[in-house]
Write an enzyme that holds these catalytic residues in place. Structure first.
Site, PDB file in Angstrom:
ATOM      1  N   CYS A 111      -3.438   1.058  -7.569  1.00  0.00           N
ATOM      2  CA  CYS A 111      -3.640   0.415  -8.054  1.00  0.00           C
ATOM      3  C   CYS A 111      -4.943  -0.126  -8.380  1.00  0.00           C
ATOM      4  O   CYS A 111      -5.942   0.314  -9.406  1.00  0.00           O
ATOM      5  CB  CYS A 111      -3.423  -1.309  -7.463  1.00  0.00           C
ATOM      6  SG  CYS A 111      -3.180  -2.896  -8.501  1.00  0.00           S
ATOM      7  N   HIS A 160       2.854   0.087  -7.601  1.00  0.00           N
ATOM      8  CA  HIS A 160       2.330  -0.069  -5.559  1.00  0.00           C
ATOM      9  C   HIS A 160       3.708   1.030  -5.417  1.00  0.00           C
ATOM     10  O   HIS A 160       4.781   0.465  -5.031  1.00  0.00           O
ATOM     11  CB  HIS A 160       2.212  -1.168  -5.044  1.00  0.00           C
ATOM     12  CG  HIS A 160       0.882  -1.724  -5.280  1.00  0.00           C
ATOM     13  ND1 HIS A 160      -0.053  -1.713  -4.484  1.00  0.00           N
ATOM     14  CD2 HIS A 160       0.677  -2.271  -6.597  1.00  0.00           C
ATOM     15  CE1 HIS A 160      -1.691  -2.303  -4.844  1.00  0.00           C
ATOM     16  NE2 HIS A 160      -0.766  -2.913  -6.059  1.00  0.00           N
ATOM     17  N   GLU A 175       3.927   2.519  -2.712  1.00  0.00           N
ATOM     18  CA  GLU A 175       4.050   1.598  -0.845  1.00  0.00           C
ATOM     19  C   GLU A 175       5.055   1.190  -0.594  1.00  0.00           C
ATOM     20  O   GLU A 175       5.685   2.041   0.347  1.00  0.00           O
ATOM     21  CB  GLU A 175       3.040   2.384  -0.235  1.00  0.00           C
ATOM     22  CG  GLU A 175       1.842   1.009  -1.066  1.00  0.00           C
ATOM     23  CD  GLU A 175       0.891   0.760  -2.149  1.00  0.00           C
ATOM     24  OE1 GLU A 175       1.758   1.261  -2.858  1.00  0.00           O
ATOM     25  OE2 GLU A 175       0.351   0.018  -1.926  1.00  0.00           O
TER      26      GLU A 175
HETATM   27  N1  GLN Z   1      -8.116  -6.056  -8.202  1.00  0.00           N
HETATM   28  C1  GLN Z   1      -7.910  -5.652  -9.577  1.00  0.00           C
HETATM   29  C2  GLN Z   1      -6.578  -5.675 -10.340  1.00  0.00           C
HETATM   30  O1  GLN Z   1      -6.504  -7.024  -9.729  1.00  0.00           O
HETATM   31  C3  GLN Z   1      -6.849  -4.165  -8.104  1.00  0.00           C
HETATM   32  C4  GLN Z   1      -5.412  -4.917  -7.466  1.00  0.00           C
HETATM   33  C5  GLN Z   1      -5.017  -4.516  -6.365  1.00  0.00           C
HETATM   34  O2  GLN Z   1      -5.575  -3.434  -5.784  1.00  0.00           O
HETATM   35  N2  GLN Z   1      -3.291  -4.816  -5.996  1.00  0.00           N
HETATM   36  O3  GLN Z   1      -6.130  -5.640 -11.446  1.00  0.00           O
END
Ligand code: GLN
Length: 531
Positions: free
Chosen positions: A382, A508, A510
């Protein structure tokens, strides 16, 4: 009809109630029962989405995009139980629903009260899960500690389950602490007190799980049994271990926990099938190889902030029969230091997890650059993927001020930015791109090889995207944009060319990794780090 098992906690928080509930679910599944898991969080927030990871730990996301307590992650890792929005209940949700009904005039002019209206709504939410299909046992973990003001309506609702469904169909498991005082003596008094607070509200626990530094001996179990009125065989010793949390179901099972639950609920005993679980736990414990993974983030001092990532890395270790050692690196430290390489001297792989806000970003960019140039295995999740893009734009495209508009709204090179439809959302709760959606992977990419298929479904939780107008430029400069949404608009994954293992994903992975089914990206990352 589903039976109900409530799991409460006493004495203090952080005793591992989530893992205890999940372990119980795991054991009952190993006996062939269909189990559902529910987490009740007595706080007023509607969900965990707006909560600070420092205070609350990771926000766990389900397939349907609910932002929940991290214990749901334990449930998914320990059991096969299906989880959705329905399995995470908060005081905020309960009141929101009751107040909505009141405004609609559904209470026909009556005074709306905690008992019965709030408790009825709590029972409705719990039984809605228990009544899904062929559920045998619904396990309900009540967050917080017995005695907290917030948890009283939930405990009262739980007590009413005995009244509504009969004592034989409802079971209370209480997790408590047996502390050690000087001279190493174990003390049962706090347990006696927390059981008597439960009794005051009409709940007699059937099973006690006693957290202690070391196993309780028989004399201790008898003493606790005598004072709490819990049968001695149902006083289970939950002693500290230094192996892996996945050993906990085995420890409970050796003391007969599953047998006791089955007996007390009057269910037909079935043969236990936990051979595979045992094998994987012991092969991990005995593994000789060690992989050292650095996690570069900003919530590094708090153990629970990246919970699912740690667990998924352990699963990658299970897949490769290697033990994982995690080294937390504070990205702000990295930012200040003149010796980036010094941080990674004894490291086999670097992972940059998700995150929000500007703090520590420059340190993460330096870690990403270091991994790319020195051919270190790198996994960006992310925010960790967005960091890869910023680093590439700065150092390869030579856009020195390239950034995400999250960190610098006025950058000349907004390589990461908001989608137009997101740009003027002002509310915080539930406004991100959330939950499971599809990604199409490109042929001849490392990620495609690891998944072994073209279409994948993964969970999301983010607002910002790789800006559409930079896609072609980044690709021409050599960054591989390896996965897209089906409409080809949003970048879902990237990788470095001519690099042993450098992958970034916007989603994600994970959240869906299990010890019994390690996620292919984590297995691949650990495999590459081993080399
Ligand atoms: N802050 C970034 C976004 O909003 C990444 C978010 C995250 O890593 N879950 O896109």
């Amino acid at each position: 009809m589903s039976r109900y098992v409530f799991v409460t906690g006493g004495v203090c928080s952080s005793l591992g109630k989530g893992v205890a509930a999940a372990s119980l679910g795991n054991l009952l599944e190993s006996r062939g029962f269909v189990v559902r898991m529910i987490k009740v969080d007595p706080y007023i927030n509607v969900d965990a989405g707006t909560m600070n990871p420092y205070q609350h730990g990771e926000v766990y996301v389900t397939d349907d995009g609910a932002e929940t307590d991290l214990d749901l992650g334990n449930y998914e890792r320990f059991t096969q139980s299906v989880l959705s929005r329905a399995n995470s209940i908060t005081t905020g949700q309960i009141y929101q629903e009751v107040i909505r009904k009141e405004r609609e005039g559904r209470y026909l002019g009556r005074t709306v009260q905690v008992i019965p209206h709030i408790t009825d709504e709590i029972k409705r939410r719990i039984t809605a899960v228990g009544e899904q299909g062929n559920v045998d046992i619904t396990i309900v973990e009540i967050g917080g500690t017995v005695g907290d003001i917030e948890s009283i309506p939930f405990l009262e609702a739980a007590r009413q389950f005995i009244h509504d469904f009969g004592k034989e169909n409802v079971l209370f498991t209480h997790l408590t602490l047996v502390p050690t005082v000087s001279e190493g003596e174990l003390k049962t008094k706090p347990t006696q007190h927390s059981v008597s607070s439960l009794r005051e509200i009409g709940i007699q626990p059937d099973i006690l799980l006693c957290r202690a530094e070391r196993p309780l001996d028989d004399a201790m179990k008898h003493k606790i049994s005598l004072f709490t009125n819990v049968e001695v065989e149902a006083v289970i010793s939950a002693f500290n271990i230094n192996t892996t949390i996945y050993e906990i179901p085995i420890i409970y099972s050796e003391q007969g926990l599953d047998r006791i639950v089955i007996k007390k609920l009057g269910l037909a005993d079935k043969p236990k099938k936990n051979k595979k679980w045992k094998e994987l736990v012991y092969s991990y414990i005995k593994a000789k190889k060690i992989v050292r993974i650095a996690i570069v983030g900003k919530y590094t001092e708090l153990h629970d902030s990246y919970k699912s990532i740690y667990e998924a890395l352990y699963h990658g270790g299970i897949a490769n029969v290697a033990r994982i050692e995690l080294i937390m690196i504070d990205s702000e430290e990295l930012e200040k230091s003149s010796d980036v390489g010094g941080f990674f001297k004894e490291i086999d792989g670097i992972l940059i997890p998700g995150g929000f806000g500007q703090r520590g970003i420059e340190g993460m960019i330096r870690a990403s650059e270091f991994a790319r140039l020195n051919k270190f295995p790198y996994f960006g999740i992310c925010l960790g993927m967005q960091i890869m893009v910023i680093e590439y734009a700065r150092n390869i495209l030579k856009y020195e001020t390239a950034n995400s508009t999250e960190f610098n709204a006025k950058t000349d090179y907004p390589v990461i930015s908001l989608l137009e439809e997101q740009a003027d959302i002002k509310s915080f709760g539930g406004t991100m791109r959330l939950g499971k959606s599809e990604t199409i992977l490109k042929k001849n990419t490392l990620i495609r090889r690891l998944y072994g298929k073209d279409n994948i479904f993964e969970r999301h939780r983010h607002r910002y995207e790789v800006s559409y107008k930079y896609h072609t430029e980044l690709e021409r400069a050599g960054l591989v944009l390896s996965g897209f949404t089906p409409d080809s608009n949003l970048v879902e994954s990237i990788e470095w060319r001519d690099h042993p293992w450098g992958i970034g994903v916007q989603f994600h992975p994970e959240f869906v990794s299990k010890p019994t089914a390690p996620h292919p990206l984590f297995s691949g990352f650990i495999e590459a780090s081993l080399k």
